[in-house]
Design an enzyme around this catalytic site. Structure first.
Site, PDB file in Angstrom:
ATOM      1  N   HIS A  78       0.782  -1.265   0.075  1.00  0.00           N
ATOM      2  CA  HIS A  78      -0.112  -0.011   0.031  1.00  0.00           C
ATOM      3  C   HIS A  78       0.742   1.136  -0.071  1.00  0.00           C
ATOM      4  CE1 HIS A  78       0.707   0.677   4.297  1.00  0.00           C
ATOM      5  NE2 HIS A  78       0.241  -0.457   4.604  1.00  0.00           N
ATOM      6  N   ASP A  80      -0.101   4.130   1.225  1.00  0.00           N
ATOM      7  CA  ASP A  80      -0.290   5.361   2.118  1.00  0.00           C
ATOM      8  C   ASP A  80       0.134   4.894   3.572  1.00  0.00           C
ATOM      9  OD1 ASP A  80      -2.079   2.930   2.346  1.00  0.00           O
ATOM     10  OD2 ASP A  80      -3.273   3.930   3.620  1.00  0.00           O
ATOM     11  N   ASP A 110       6.489   0.738   6.846  1.00  0.00           N
ATOM     12  CA  ASP A 110       4.911   0.642   6.617  1.00  0.00           C
ATOM     13  C   ASP A 110       4.262   1.604   5.586  1.00  0.00           C
ATOM     14  OD1 ASP A 110       2.217  -0.413   7.291  1.00  0.00           O
ATOM     15  OD2 ASP A 110       2.290   0.663   9.023  1.00  0.00           O
ATOM     16  N   GLU A 142      -5.222   1.503   2.586  1.00  0.00           N
ATOM     17  CA  GLU A 142      -4.969   0.552   3.349  1.00  0.00           C
ATOM     18  C   GLU A 142      -5.074   0.618   5.095  1.00  0.00           C
ATOM     19  OE1 GLU A 142      -2.884  -2.707   6.086  1.00  0.00           O
ATOM     20  OE2 GLU A 142      -2.570  -0.382   6.007  1.00  0.00           O
ATOM     21  N   GLU A 143      -4.578   1.896   5.491  1.00  0.00           N
ATOM     22  CA  GLU A 143      -4.587   2.452   6.736  1.00  0.00           C
ATOM     23  C   GLU A 143      -5.899   2.960   7.331  1.00  0.00           C
ATOM     24  OE1 GLU A 143      -2.245   1.622   8.610  1.00  0.00           O
ATOM     25  OE2 GLU A 143      -0.316   1.702   7.714  1.00  0.00           O
ATOM     26  N   GLU A 167       4.364  -6.096   4.011  1.00  0.00           N
ATOM     27  CA  GLU A 167       4.206  -5.608   5.339  1.00  0.00           C
ATOM     28  C   GLU A 167       5.279  -5.999   6.129  1.00  0.00           C
ATOM     29  OE1 GLU A 167       2.031  -3.350   6.405  1.00  0.00           O
ATOM     30  OE2 GLU A 167       0.043  -3.459   5.334  1.00  0.00           O
ATOM     31  N   HIS A 354       3.710   2.714  12.769  1.00  0.00           N
ATOM     32  CA  HIS A 354       2.687   3.812  13.472  1.00  0.00           C
ATOM     33  C   HIS A 354       3.378   4.197  14.679  1.00  0.00           C
ATOM     34  CE1 HIS A 354      -1.295   1.278  11.630  1.00  0.00           C
ATOM     35  NE2 HIS A 354      -0.239   1.193  10.863  1.00  0.00           N
TER      36      HIS A 354
END
Length: 381
Positions: A78, A80, A110, A142-143, A167, A354
């Site tokens: 992804h 984003d 990520d 995705e997030e 990932e 994150h």
């Protein structure tokens, strides 16, 4: 025109903000990232298709294809990132900083950085010798909603034999994970003066009955479902937030509960949702039109790669790490809808995702490039 070296690729992709968030003040388009990836992949001979994501305005997917037809390998990720807390970061999130054998930056693991690993691996391969198609998929959102991957899964425009989602797994193949459901339960009562509680319908009191029934569901899940591959082997139901009432001298007219559920493979999101509805059916009969159960977001199914797949076997051989499960969610169940065996495998650790000062440990560079090269040669040659 030759492609930039590894570090420059990393700097270029991280420098492009592509935050996805349910908060509109944070949410951004990912089109610039998509265009940059398309430019790089075109130089390697890929044919690019950029498509708008219907359920996410301003967001785009990229399908880059080398070769013709179905089969072969899909490498997916992804584009984003999550938002960031500027006060907690010690570096600029959009400037890659190399320090202490690490690359710091938002998206380094990520997971925009995974595309850099793909491109770096492709530089070392004679792509003219590939006999089966190789596809690179870059998705949006995705997030938040996973709208990009969901659209790909629904369209089924192509069918690879195998797929790898990059990932951060510590370069250990993840072959199953739980799903995620966020559900809201709203009780609508009848307000009135607190001096005569029976003149209205107190939503808090009805919610008390709801919670009692959901506690039974909680125990039922623990008693009747189990998968030993997970640290918490059963499906979970968590009471996350509750809001109700506005004053002690008024009968509460509305109360809302938000719960989180994590289905294991073999238990569908619809089965779990209907389990909740059934548990509350008597309360709904007792208080007609007062109980509303609804999705806070579209449910994300659980996922499991077929345990007989040689994709798992080769991933274990190439990485030297055993297959494992994960408690977090990925796009795997939607990519799997394409009809391919799918694993999650990438550099970095989920513990750094994150977080402020997200980083890639440079010890992952050589082994990750090697694994990607071997996978491409094995499944596309």
């Amino acid at each position: 025109m030759s492609l930039p070296p590894f570090l420059n690729l990393y700097k270029d992709i991280i420098a492009i903000p592509s935050i996805s968030s349910t908060d509109s003040s944070w949410d951004q388009s990912n089109l610039q990232v998509i265009n940059q990836l398309a430019t790089w992949l075109e130089q390697l001979g890929f044919k690019n298709e950029i498509e708008a994501v219907k359920n996410a305005p301003g967001k785009y997917n990229l399908i880059a294809t080398l070769g013709e037809g179905d089969g072969g390998l899909l490498l997916s990720g992804h584009t984003d990132t999550v938002p960031y807390d500027e006060k907690l970061w010690t570096t600029d999130p959009f400037t890659v900083v190399e320090k202490d054998d690490r690359l710091y930056g938002l998206g380094t693991i990520d997971m925009k950085g995974f595309f850099v690993f793909i491109i770096e691996a492709l530089k070392e391969i004679d792509l003219t010798k590939l006999k089966k198609p190789l596809r690179i998929l870059a998705t949006a959102d995705e997030e938040t909603s996973m709208a990009g991957a969901q659209q790909i899964g629904q369209q089924k425009k192509f069918k690879p034999d195998y797929a790898i989602i990059g990932e951060p797994t510590g370069l250990s193949p993840v072959v199953m994970h739980k799903g995620n459901m966020s559900e809201g339960i709203r009780i609508t009562g009848r307000t009135g003066h607190s001096s005569d509680p029976e003149a209205g319908l107190n939503a808090i009191e009805v919610m008390y009955l709801v919670i009692n029934e959901l506690k039974k569901v909680q125990q039922k899940l623990k008693d009747n479902y189990s998968n030993p591959h997970f640290k918490v082997p059963y499906p979970t139901l968590n009471f996350g937030a509750i809001h109700g009432g506005d004053s002690p001298n008024r009968i509460c007219g509305c109360c809302e509960l938000h719960i989180d559920m994590r289905p294991i493979p073999g238990l569908t999101t619809n089965e779990l949702f209907m389990m909740i509805k059934q548990a509350l059916s008597e309360i709904e009969k007792r208080y007609p039109k007062s109980v509303d159960v609804y999705h806070l977001h579209e449910p994300i199914p659980s996922y499991q790669c077929p345990l007989h797949s040689d994709l798992i076997e080769n991933a274990e051989i190439y990485t030297g790490n055993s297959a494992e499960s994960a408690n977090y969610c990925t796009e795997a169940p939607f990519i799997q809808q394409l009809g391919c065996d799918t694993i999650v495998l990438g550099p970095g650790h989920i513990a750094q995702a994150h977080q402020a000062d997200e980083y890639l440990d440079l010890s992952f560079v050589k082994p990750t490039k090697s694994v990607i090269e071997k996978m491409i040669k094995h499944y596309c040659s």
